[in-house]
Design an enzyme around this catalytic site. Sequence first.
Site, PDB file in Angstrom:
ATOM      1  N   LYS A 111       0.805  -1.229   0.000  1.00  0.00           N
ATOM      2  CA  LYS A 111       0.000   0.000   0.000  1.00  0.00           C
ATOM      3  C   LYS A 111       0.838   1.278   0.000  1.00  0.00           C
ATOM      4  CE  LYS A 111      -4.460  -1.581   1.540  1.00  0.00           C
ATOM      5  NZ  LYS A 111      -4.323  -3.028   1.883  1.00  0.00           N
ATOM      6  N   GLU A 136      -9.860   6.819   3.275  1.00  0.00           N
ATOM      7  CA  GLU A 136     -10.766   5.843   3.877  1.00  0.00           C
ATOM      8  C   GLU A 136      -9.929   4.626   4.248  1.00  0.00           C
ATOM      9  OE1 GLU A 136     -10.145   5.932   0.673  1.00  0.00           O
ATOM     10  OE2 GLU A 136      -9.727   3.811   0.328  1.00  0.00           O
ATOM     11  N   SER A 146       1.728  -9.784  -1.013  1.00  0.00           N
ATOM     12  CA  SER A 146       1.343  -8.373  -0.865  1.00  0.00           C
ATOM     13  C   SER A 146       1.652  -7.789   0.511  1.00  0.00           C
ATOM     14  CB  SER A 146      -0.143  -8.198  -1.181  1.00  0.00           C
ATOM     15  OG  SER A 146      -0.934  -9.079  -0.404  1.00  0.00           O
TER      16      SER A 146
HETATM   17  C1  LIG Z   1      -5.133  -4.038   1.460  1.00  0.00           C
HETATM   18  C2  LIG Z   1      -4.435  -5.286   1.174  1.00  0.00           C
HETATM   19  C3  LIG Z   1      -4.794  -6.122   0.095  1.00  0.00           C
HETATM   20  C4  LIG Z   1      -5.971  -5.852  -0.801  1.00  0.00           C
HETATM   21  O1  LIG Z   1      -5.911  -4.662  -1.537  1.00  0.00           O
HETATM   22  P1  LIG Z   1      -5.667  -4.644  -3.109  1.00  0.00           P
HETATM   23  O2  LIG Z   1      -5.957  -3.240  -3.492  1.00  0.00           O
HETATM   24  O3  LIG Z   1      -6.618  -5.622  -3.726  1.00  0.00           O
HETATM   25  O4  LIG Z   1      -4.271  -5.033  -3.346  1.00  0.00           O
HETATM   26  C5  LIG Z   1      -4.042  -7.260  -0.149  1.00  0.00           C
HETATM   27  N1  LIG Z   1      -2.993  -7.577   0.635  1.00  0.00           N
HETATM   28  C6  LIG Z   1      -2.625  -6.820   1.690  1.00  0.00           C
HETATM   29  C7  LIG Z   1      -1.465  -7.247   2.519  1.00  0.00           C
HETATM   30  C8  LIG Z   1      -3.324  -5.650   1.996  1.00  0.00           C
HETATM   31  O5  LIG Z   1      -2.949  -4.902   3.040  1.00  0.00           O
END
Ligand SMILES: *Cc1c(COP(=O)(O)O)cnc(C)c1O
Length: 401
Positions: free
Chosen positions: A96, A118, A383
């Site tokens: 993020k 948000e 992610s």
């Molecule tokens: C917020 C988040 C997501 C989902 O958000 P996307 O916009 O779909 O990438 C996925 N993995 C993690 C670790 C997150 O914090």
Amino acid sequence: MNYIPTAFGFDPDERGHFGKFGGRFVPETLMPALLELDEAYKAVRFDSGFWDEVNDLLHEYVGRPSPLYLAEGLGDELGANIYLKREDLNHTGAHKVNNTIAQGLLAKRMGKRRVIAETGAGQHGVATATIAALMGLECEIFMGAKDVQRQELNVFRMKLLGAKVHAVESGSRTLKDAMNDAIRHWVTHARDTFYIIGTAAGPHPYPLMVRDFQAIISHEAKQQILQKEQRIPDYVLACIGGGSNALGMFAHFIEEETTQCIGIEAGGRGLASGQHGASLALGRPGILHGQLSYLLQTDEGQINEAYSISAGLDYPGIGPEHSYLMEQGKVVYDSVTDDEAMDAFVWLSRAEGIVPAFESAHAIAYLRKMPDIRDKTIIVSLSGRGDKDMVQAMDILKGKL
Ligand SMILES: *Cc1c(COP(=O)(O)O)cnc(C)c1O
């Protein structure tokens, strides 16, 4: 590895349409702010001066480039070549921050002194409060009152970083209501305020802008895999909430004939249970948060609440680019249940010594559901890291390990 966005054949048109999806479905009062943002983003999209600033912070502050790690523990079990793109190693623990750094620098360029955002579980709120502290911007976060209760620790983190947190009491008191309130607030404060959206969704130009900011993931991964394997991967996997880490991971591979991109939605308690976040699998096109995209909704068009064990995946909508990519057949989408994700959470922890975020565990879980991957090369977007999920994990797995 200096990054600058690439224009792709699947970019939206001038007004943000990916085929029939996307657009700018907002009250007239919001249009001036969106047009101002659109102009400002157009001016910096390919501007090397702006991108020098972004790259400098991504390198020095976030710790990029993130490694592309060969996960031999997973690979040996599956007979495949599995690489993890380590977004979990970024400062603040997920992808993020790639987006909030760039939006924060854009806000400063536009002369804004405040940022708002948000947040659902609080991850995007923390990433926004972090860059606001870094850049000397005032910061206010909108969060559903229910989520404020559930996510005490992230609320505290945001406050520690100097942000003000608004508990939103309307509707279901969750993410979609927080987003509604943030949009409403922006309408009346746009002169000095920049709205940092946390995923590749919302009215144009957000879906394009956020995808560009996250596409650094596949920009790096492509160079890294070419260096390690002298070829591009057969598959690229990522989990999907609003879809930003997935678009970032897919962008530079979508137009490759020999790579198949696969997006994984939250299957929750199973698609038949009605408790899931599978907007593409079970939603229908509709309008939410200023965009036309697939959406979980009732026959009357009321928004259905999404559910997932992972807070980052329980959004009832999805970024418009994914709706387009699905209808064009350019990306394949599937889902993974809570139970499968929890198994993968333990699997990755033990096979590699890497504890993933619950969200990322969905993408890892899919590896075990893929037929015929022997000798294939696969990149998975990791992610985020699992630290934020430890208390919940302890609850779920107590006595089971
Ligand atoms: C917020 C988040 C997501 C989902 O958000 P996307 O916009 O779909 O990438 C996925 N993995 C993690 C670790 C997150 O914090």
